[in-house]
Write an enzyme that holds these catalytic residues in place. Structure first.
Site, PDB file in Angstrom:
ATOM      1  N   ARG A 258       0.829  -1.203   0.000  1.00  0.00           N
ATOM      2  CA  ARG A 258       0.000   0.000   0.000  1.00  0.00           C
ATOM      3  C   ARG A 258       0.863   1.254   0.000  1.00  0.00           C
ATOM      4  NH1 ARG A 258      -5.130  -1.964   3.770  1.00  0.00           N
ATOM      5  NH2 ARG A 258      -5.352  -3.944   2.628  1.00  0.00           N
ATOM      6  N   ARG A 273       1.271   1.884  10.426  1.00  0.00           N
ATOM      7  CA  ARG A 273       0.954   2.194   9.022  1.00  0.00           C
ATOM      8  C   ARG A 273       2.208   2.043   8.185  1.00  0.00           C
ATOM      9  NH1 ARG A 273      -3.499   4.481   7.021  1.00  0.00           N
ATOM     10  NH2 ARG A 273      -4.169   5.148   9.102  1.00  0.00           N
ATOM     11  N   GLU A 347      -7.736  -0.113  14.413  1.00  0.00           N
ATOM     12  CA  GLU A 347      -8.323  -1.064  13.465  1.00  0.00           C
ATOM     13  C   GLU A 347      -7.343  -2.165  13.087  1.00  0.00           C
ATOM     14  OE1 GLU A 347      -9.919   0.735   9.902  1.00  0.00           O
ATOM     15  OE2 GLU A 347      -9.660  -1.148   8.813  1.00  0.00           O
ATOM     16  N   SER A 350     -11.324  -5.834   9.025  1.00  0.00           N
ATOM     17  CA  SER A 350     -12.397  -5.144   8.338  1.00  0.00           C
ATOM     18  C   SER A 350     -13.234  -6.156   7.561  1.00  0.00           C
ATOM     19  CB  SER A 350     -11.778  -4.108   7.391  1.00  0.00           C
ATOM     20  OG  SER A 350     -12.757  -3.215   6.970  1.00  0.00           O
ATOM     21  N   ARG A 388       0.954  -5.341  12.108  1.00  0.00           N
ATOM     22  CA  ARG A 388       0.159  -4.430  12.931  1.00  0.00           C
ATOM     23  C   ARG A 388      -0.313  -5.124  14.211  1.00  0.00           C
ATOM     24  NH1 ARG A 388      -4.797  -0.570  10.923  1.00  0.00           N
ATOM     25  NH2 ARG A 388      -3.104   0.507   9.852  1.00  0.00           N
TER      26      ARG A 388
END
Length: 423
Positions: A258, A273, A347, A350, A388
């Site tokens: 990403r 991130r 988070e 998802s 993460r």
RNA sequence: GGAGAGGUGACCGAGUGGCUUAAGGUAACGGUUUGCUAAACCGUCGUAGGAGUACAACUUCUACCGGGGGUUCGAAUCCCCCCCUCUCCGCCA
């Protein structure tokens, strides 16, 4: 993609849906273009009918009659060319708007502007109180010699990292644990290609929209997938499955890439991130049935909660609000793990359901018992994404001496290491 | 990267400009016959979009033979570009 027939029947629903989701789309213009296209096609069809019958009669005609027929065909050809020209201009406009029409949110999606208005559904686990000054995962990682961000940045730029020794082991341990859990649940494991054609990006709904978030190989016209959702969901694209095959439940482990464009200055510390990580992802391809879709949605959510519980990580589940939903998502539940260094939930998962939004885009269908070809429903959810998830694991399991206890569930994957200590 | 051969319906496969409305076969489904199974025979058997109708059934029209463009009154068939698959050669973890 939405069925144009449903938009014709109830345009207001889609105008409202787009507004709630904060997408800009001109439904009125879409319908005007649609009407014009339908008219052109109808006239074109009438011309084709006449052309066919005149053309067929030609070998049987006398010389004079033949001349007249050819003259008529010339006229028809001109009219046809004009209509084709109109369609050529209208079609791209139609296609572009259609790609952009968002799926209206489900009735029980809370309305809201952004992620601050997501609604908490439930909490699990108790948040640990420290009787010493806890370190964050970066400090722990450096002192234990298991995370090396400095050299990651040296070689690959900002938001890159190395995991070493017990850090690498722990990373693979959570992935392998999650993968094994899903295989135990009957999901088919898949290893997948990650350089995807634009078609696959469009089919899953990432394009148009997420181009800026995606690493693109321009020389080869390929895109580095940001999630295994892309190859796994698009796996059967263009196919007609049989109803007995459904639901197809798959789990894939892959690296995810990403660009995090537009996130400059946000979450810059540590492993939260980053540009590259690994993720175990679950995907269900199901029948076109709202109730079954909802049940699958609960199932994939429950799978991930079970993994979090097995790891002993406190979390909460939120019902994502309208303004924070993607274009194709009908509804989305996020799981957020407690992260001491952020002093909040962050988070980690998802879970989305799409109805037939993705299936339409990728022409993924199945044949019903009544022999009708119908678009499938698709759903997906994170099972675990690392590193993460290492943030709460390291921070919540640390000891006063700077060592970290390995969660019991991961023991089989840690080569006998129960505690990570300085070496 | 170089050379060659290919791409037709769920599958196999025929088809070098109008008789294709895509032959024939396989598989599938329905039926007849049959003690059961099998076989045989008969029938059905692609996708999408229009129109007729309020929907469906049904009828009818249009498009689709890897994709796009062209020639022609007319293209699965002829021409151009592209994509993909296979075989051989080269390179390679």
């Amino acid at each position: 993609m939405i069925d144009i027939k449903r938009i014709r029947e109830n345009p207001q629903k889609f105008t409202d849906g787009a507004k709630a989701k904060k997408f800009d789309v001109d439904i009125d213009r879409l319908l005007a273009v649609d009407a014009a296209l339908l008219d052109c096609r109808k006239r074109l069809q009438d011309i084709a009918t006449e052309k066919n019958s005149v053309g067929k009669s030609i070998p049987k005609l006398s010389a004079d009659e033949k001349q007249a027929a050819l003259g008529r065909l010339g006229e028809l050809k001109n009219a046809e060319a004009q209509l084709n020209e109109q369609i050529k201009n209208l079609q791209p406009v139609f296609d572009e708007i259609m790609q952009q029409v968002p799926q209206p949110p489900a009735a029980d999606v809370p309305s809201g502007e952004d992620d601050t208005e997501n609604v908490e559904l439930r909490k699990w686990g108790t948040i640990r109180k420290f009787d010493f000054e806890p370190k964050d995962h970066v400090e722990l990682g450096i002192s234990l010699g298991i995370i090396d961000i400095e050299r990651g940045v040296k070689l690959a730029g900002t938001r890159n990292y190395f995991l070493k020794g017990a850090g690498a082991l722990l990373h693979w341990a959570v992935l392998r644990f999650a993968l094994d859990y899903m295989i135990g649940k009957g999901y088919t494991p898949m290893s997948v290609p990650l350089l995807m054609k634009d078609e696959a990006m469009r089919g899953t709904g990432y394009y148009p929209g997420a181009e800026e978030q995606t690493y693109r190989m321009d020389r080869d016209d390929l895109n580095l997938a940001g999630t295994a959702e892309v190859p796994v969901t698009a796996y059967h694209c263009g196919e007609i499955l049989s109803a007995e095959q459904l639901p197809i439940k798959s789990v894939a482990m892959s690296t995810c890439f990403r660009r995090e464009a537009g996130a400059a200055g946000k979450d810059t510390r540590g492993l939260y991130r980053i540009h590259q990580f690994d993720k175990v992802e679950q995907v269900i391809i199901a029948e076109n049935d709202e109730e079954k879709s909802k049940a699958h949605h609960q199932e994939i959510l429950a799978n991930s909660e079970a993994v979090m519980q097995a790891l002993g990580l406190p979390y909460r589940v939120v019902n994502v609000c309208t303004g924070d939903l993607g274009r194709g998502q009908v509804q989305k539940y996020d799981i957020e793990a407690w992260m001491p260094s952020r002093n909040s939930y962050g988070e980690t998962h998802s879970a989305s359901r799409f109805y037939d939004f993705q299936a339409r885009r990728m022409n993924l269908r199945y044949k019903t018992a009544a022999k009708k070809n119908v678009f499938c429903h698709t759903l997906n959810n994170t099972v675990i994404a690392s590193p993460r998830i290492l943030i709460p694991i390291l921070e919540l399991n640390q000891n006063a001496d700077g060592s970290v206890n390995v969660p019991a569930a991961l023991a089989p994957y840690m080569h006998g290491r129960e505690v990570i200590t300085e070496r």
